[in-house]
Write a protein that holds these residues in place. Structure first.
Motif, PDB file in Angstrom:
ATOM      1  N   LEU A 203      23.660  36.399  51.627  1.00 15.43           N
ATOM      2  CA  LEU A 203      24.431  36.696  50.428  1.00 15.43           C
ATOM      3  C   LEU A 203      25.404  37.811  50.774  1.00 15.43           C
ATOM      4  N   VAL A 204      26.674  37.594  50.500  1.00 19.24           N
ATOM      5  CA  VAL A 204      27.703  38.557  50.882  1.00 19.24           C
ATOM      6  C   VAL A 204      28.564  38.883  49.668  1.00 19.24           C
ATOM      7  N   GLY A 205      28.615  40.166  49.300  1.00 19.04           N
ATOM      8  CA  GLY A 205      29.528  40.590  48.249  1.00 19.04           C
ATOM      9  C   GLY A 205      30.939  40.667  48.808  1.00 19.04           C
ATOM     10  N   GLN A 206      31.897  40.038  48.121  1.00 14.05           N
ATOM     11  CA  GLN A 206      33.277  40.029  48.584  1.00 14.05           C
ATOM     12  C   GLN A 206      34.211  40.449  47.454  1.00 14.05           C
ATOM     13  N   VAL A 207      35.316  41.067  47.821  1.00 10.03           N
ATOM     14  CA  VAL A 207      36.291  41.546  46.850  1.00 10.03           C
ATOM     15  C   VAL A 207      37.393  40.508  46.693  1.00 10.03           C
ATOM     16  N   THR A 208      37.554  39.986  45.499  1.00  9.46           N
ATOM     17  CA  THR A 208      38.643  39.050  45.205  1.00  9.46           C
ATOM     18  C   THR A 208      39.568  39.704  44.188  1.00  9.46           C
ATOM     19  N   ILE A 209      40.854  39.641  44.444  1.00  4.89           N
ATOM     20  CA  ILE A 209      41.844  40.269  43.575  1.00  4.89           C
ATOM     21  C   ILE A 209      42.714  39.182  42.957  1.00  4.89           C
ATOM     22  N   GLU A 210      42.733  39.155  41.631  1.00  3.14           N
ATOM     23  CA  GLU A 210      43.558  38.198  40.912  1.00  3.14           C
ATOM     24  C   GLU A 210      44.381  38.956  39.873  1.00  3.14           C
ATOM     25  N   SER A 211      45.546  38.435  39.549  1.00  2.00           N
ATOM     26  CA  SER A 211      46.373  39.067  38.524  1.00  2.00           C
ATOM     27  C   SER A 211      47.085  37.983  37.718  1.00  2.00           C
ATOM     28  N   ASP A 212      47.386  38.329  36.486  1.00  2.00           N
ATOM     29  CA  ASP A 212      48.080  37.417  35.593  1.00  2.00           C
ATOM     30  C   ASP A 212      49.308  38.116  35.013  1.00  2.00           C
ATOM     31  N   LEU A 213      50.392  37.375  34.908  1.00  4.56           N
ATOM     32  CA  LEU A 213      51.605  37.866  34.256  1.00  4.56           C
ATOM     33  C   LEU A 213      51.647  37.281  32.847  1.00  4.56           C
ATOM     34  N   MET A 214      51.724  38.160  31.838  1.00  4.11           N
ATOM     35  CA  MET A 214      51.652  37.704  30.459  1.00  4.11           C
ATOM     36  C   MET A 214      52.808  38.288  29.646  1.00  4.11           C
TER      37      MET A 214
END
Length: 221
Positions: A203-214
């Motif tokens: 099990l590996v914790g990973q950093v995912t970065i997402e962004s939304d333009l609104m």
């Protein structure tokens, strides 16, 4: 999910070898100490006490002892105490220690020496007290490694690549094997890595970065 603790901000949970208990650290009245709670629930048992910062508990292979990091001597060291709280803590490391895991045979303690992002993994003979480095550098943090049936599994960057991977340093080997590449950077600063007892899964914790333009439609004058 079922809530087991109700004591402030609890962290660093660790299953006992038999799966019947969970050790964790938490701060109560300004003091951070180690507690144990039954997996079926109930009142947690306080294992350490005092003003020192005791944290990051792990279990001995037979479940009789709990290792933990503490600054009670003025420097970060690894201590151990009886898992039922029936003994006084005793110091294990002397050169520095922050996170330790006992080998399945009960003869060695593997540990990281500092909370820095780039750390070494050492091992200490629980019989003689002698220590030696095992993995020269783990650049993903002090807690992103685990003992498995074949050796030390850990997360590190992949040389000459812009990425990360899961490695295995087999017991007694001088080099590590790259087992898998990660899609995202690993989490750091808190335990975020684990290996199944049979060594088949991690099990590996990973950093995912997402962004939304609104667009917000309205008059904000």
């Amino acid at each position: 999910a079922r809530q087991l603790t109700f004591l402030g901000v609890a962290g660093s949970p660790k299953w006992s070898p038999d799966g019947a208990r969970v050790a964790f650290d938490t701060t109560v009245d300004g003091d951070r100490n180690i507690y144990v709670v039954e997996t079926e629930g109930g009142e947690p048992v306080q294992i350490t006490e005092g003003p020192a910062a005791d944290s990051v508990p792990t279990w001995s292979a037979d479940g009789r002892w709990i290792y933990f990091a503490s600054d009670r001597t003025g420097s970060p060291q690894i201590w151990k105490t009886a898992s039922d709280g029936a003994s006084e803590p005793v110091i294990v490391t002397t050169g520095s220690g922050i996170y330790g895991l006992e080998a399945a045979d009960g003869q060695w303690l593997y540990y990281a020496k500092s909370r820095s992002r780039d750390t070494e993994i050492w091992r200490l003979s629980l019989e003689s007290g002698e220590e030696e480095p095992v993995v020269e550098e783990v650049s993903s943090g002090w807690s992103n490694w685990e003992l498995g049936p074949e050796g030390i599994y850990y997360v590190d960057d992949v040389p000459e690549e812009d990425g990360w991977g899961v490695y295995l340093r087999r017991f007694g080997a001088e080099a590590s094997e790259l087992l898998a590449r990660l899609a995202n950077p690993p989490t750091a600063g808190a335990p975020g890595f684990g290996v199944a007892p049979d060594g088949k899964y991690a099990l590996v914790g990973q950093v995912t970065i997402e962004s939304d333009l609104m667009i917000v439609d309205g008059d904000f004058r």
